[in-house]
Design a protein around this motif. Sequence first.
Motif, short mmCIF file in Angstrom:
data_model
loop_
_atom_site.label_atom_id
_atom_site.label_comp_id
_atom_site.label_asym_id
_atom_site.label_seq_id
_atom_site.Cartn_x
_atom_site.Cartn_y
_atom_site.Cartn_z
N SER A 1 32.39 85.27 2.07
CA SER A 1 31.41 84.42 1.34
C SER A 1 30.25 85.47 0.95
O SER A 1 29.70 85.52 0.04
N VAL A 2 29.85 85.87 2.12
CA VAL A 2 28.57 86.77 2.13
C VAL A 2 28.95 87.97 1.55
O VAL A 2 28.05 88.57 0.70
N LEU A 3 30.06 88.41 1.63
CA LEU A 3 30.47 89.81 1.08
C LEU A 3 30.95 89.83 -0.57
O LEU A 3 31.07 90.59 -1.31
N GLY A 4 31.10 88.44 -0.93
CA GLY A 4 31.54 88.03 -2.23
C GLY A 4 33.19 88.42 -2.68
O GLY A 4 33.34 89.01 -3.63
N VAL A 5 33.80 88.34 -1.53
CA VAL A 5 35.35 88.48 -1.75
C VAL A 5 36.18 87.38 -1.21
O VAL A 5 35.45 86.51 -0.65
N SER A 6 37.35 87.59 -1.28
CA SER A 6 38.13 86.44 -0.94
C SER A 6 38.73 86.69 0.66
O SER A 6 38.84 88.07 0.73
N VAL A 7 39.04 85.70 1.54
CA VAL A 7 39.53 86.21 2.68
C VAL A 7 40.82 87.32 2.61
O VAL A 7 40.96 88.03 3.45
N GLY A 8 41.59 87.11 1.57
CA GLY A 8 42.69 87.65 1.33
C GLY A 8 42.40 89.35 1.23
O GLY A 8 43.20 90.11 1.74
N GLU A 9 41.18 89.51 0.50
CA GLU A 9 40.88 90.81 0.22
C GLU A 9 40.57 91.60 1.56
O GLU A 9 40.57 92.75 1.68
N LEU A 10 40.09 90.82 2.45
CA LEU A 10 39.97 91.56 3.77
C LEU A 10 41.05 91.91 4.61
O LEU A 10 41.13 92.75 5.50
N PHE A 11 42.41 91.42 4.21
CA PHE A 11 43.64 91.87 4.80
C PHE A 11 44.43 92.78 3.90
O PHE A 11 45.44 93.13 4.48
N GLU A 12 44.04 93.07 2.56
CA GLU A 12 44.75 93.90 1.95
C GLU A 12 45.01 95.25 2.42
O GLU A 12 43.91 95.69 2.75
N SER A 13 45.93 95.84 2.33
CA SER A 13 46.29 97.27 2.68
C SER A 13 45.15 98.25 1.93
O SER A 13 45.15 97.80 0.57
#
Length: 72
Positions: free
Chosen positions: A51-63
């Motif tokens: 939320s703070v970074l303005g991304v989805s949780v899924g984007e933190l796991f993408e390759s």
Amino acid sequence: MVGARIRMFRVDRGISQTMFAERIGVTFQQVQKYERSADRVGASRLAQIASVLGVSVGELFESSRPGSPGLN
């Protein structure tokens, strides 16, 4: 991998570790541990980070491999 993605997004947005730590409610040392993957990030904290970074949780796991559709 998740820690490296957190760092990449944080640096890309120009947020210092101290400012980021304040926004997610931890110490800057804890942010360093998350980014080095020395500590695991719990699900609720991961949602807060996204939320703070303005991304989805899924984007933190993408390759981060070349050709990844999430990075185009």
